[in-house]
Scaffold this motif. Sequence first.
Motif, PDB file in Angstrom:
ATOM      1  N   ILE A  39       0.848  -1.202   0.000  1.00  0.00           N
ATOM      2  CA  ILE A  39       0.000   0.000   0.000  1.00  0.00           C
ATOM      3  C   ILE A  39       0.878   1.245   0.000  1.00  0.00           C
ATOM      4  O   ILE A  39       0.707   2.144  -0.822  1.00  0.00           O
ATOM      5  CB  ILE A  39      -0.965  -0.008   1.210  1.00  0.00           C
ATOM      6  N   LEU A  51      -4.015  -0.578  -6.195  1.00  0.00           N
ATOM      7  CA  LEU A  51      -4.638  -1.043  -4.953  1.00  0.00           C
ATOM      8  C   LEU A  51      -5.921  -1.821  -5.231  1.00  0.00           C
ATOM      9  O   LEU A  51      -6.342  -2.629  -4.403  1.00  0.00           O
ATOM     10  CB  LEU A  51      -4.925   0.136  -4.023  1.00  0.00           C
ATOM     11  N   ARG A  55      -7.587  -5.085  -3.097  1.00  0.00           N
ATOM     12  CA  ARG A  55      -8.832  -4.851  -2.353  1.00  0.00           C
ATOM     13  C   ARG A  55      -9.492  -6.146  -1.881  1.00  0.00           C
ATOM     14  O   ARG A  55      -9.913  -6.252  -0.737  1.00  0.00           O
ATOM     15  CB  ARG A  55      -9.789  -4.030  -3.211  1.00  0.00           C
ATOM     16  N   ILE A  67      -7.392   1.508   1.799  1.00  0.00           N
ATOM     17  CA  ILE A  67      -7.582   1.237   0.365  1.00  0.00           C
ATOM     18  C   ILE A  67      -8.881   1.870  -0.130  1.00  0.00           C
ATOM     19  O   ILE A  67      -8.910   2.505  -1.182  1.00  0.00           O
ATOM     20  CB  ILE A  67      -7.530  -0.281   0.075  1.00  0.00           C
TER      21      ILE A  67
END
Length: 190
Positions: A39, A51, A55, A67
């Motif tokens: 991240i 990202l 997820r 996120i």
Amino acid sequence: MFTILLKTSLFVLLLSIGYQMLPATSLAERQTMDYRAQIIQYVEQDKVYLLENLRSKVTNKAEQTIIDALLTEDGPQAARLFRKQLQDYPDPALDSLSKARLAAYQSALSSTSGTRTTALQTSFILQFGSFGSLENARELANRIAPYTPVTIFQEKGLHKVRTQKTFGTRKDAETGAKKLPFNSFIVRVN
């Protein structure tokens, strides 16, 4: 031979005791640590769009919240999510990211608040005439153009010849009108 076997057995025993003394971390916990690093790396590289691939894999609430905040296009929603992460799911590795994004959001709000205020303030323009014929409006605009930039504004079927310049106050508009050799009247615009 016996000593080699004894040494090997002793080594295996010490190794197993050592593993038992280490804190137990599940595979999910180890992956979570990896996601924090990913991240932060994606944000630093300005590759936040990546990202989306993480997820569905992330199970840690702090990471999920970060996120979601980074991927939303709604500024106020992102700010709420960053605050939620800080308050409900504090994480030393991610808190600084949330704080930095919140500071940037606040900075953006304060820099645009002046623009919004200006845009909502009333301003004034000068109008020189209103014509049903575009040709007549152009003729007047051509006569005024050497003195001040004008535009032809169409409203309700009429062609209105107005200054391009706006004035911040009625008094400024009156002063501007006195400098021109044409009759005009002041129109308020928002």
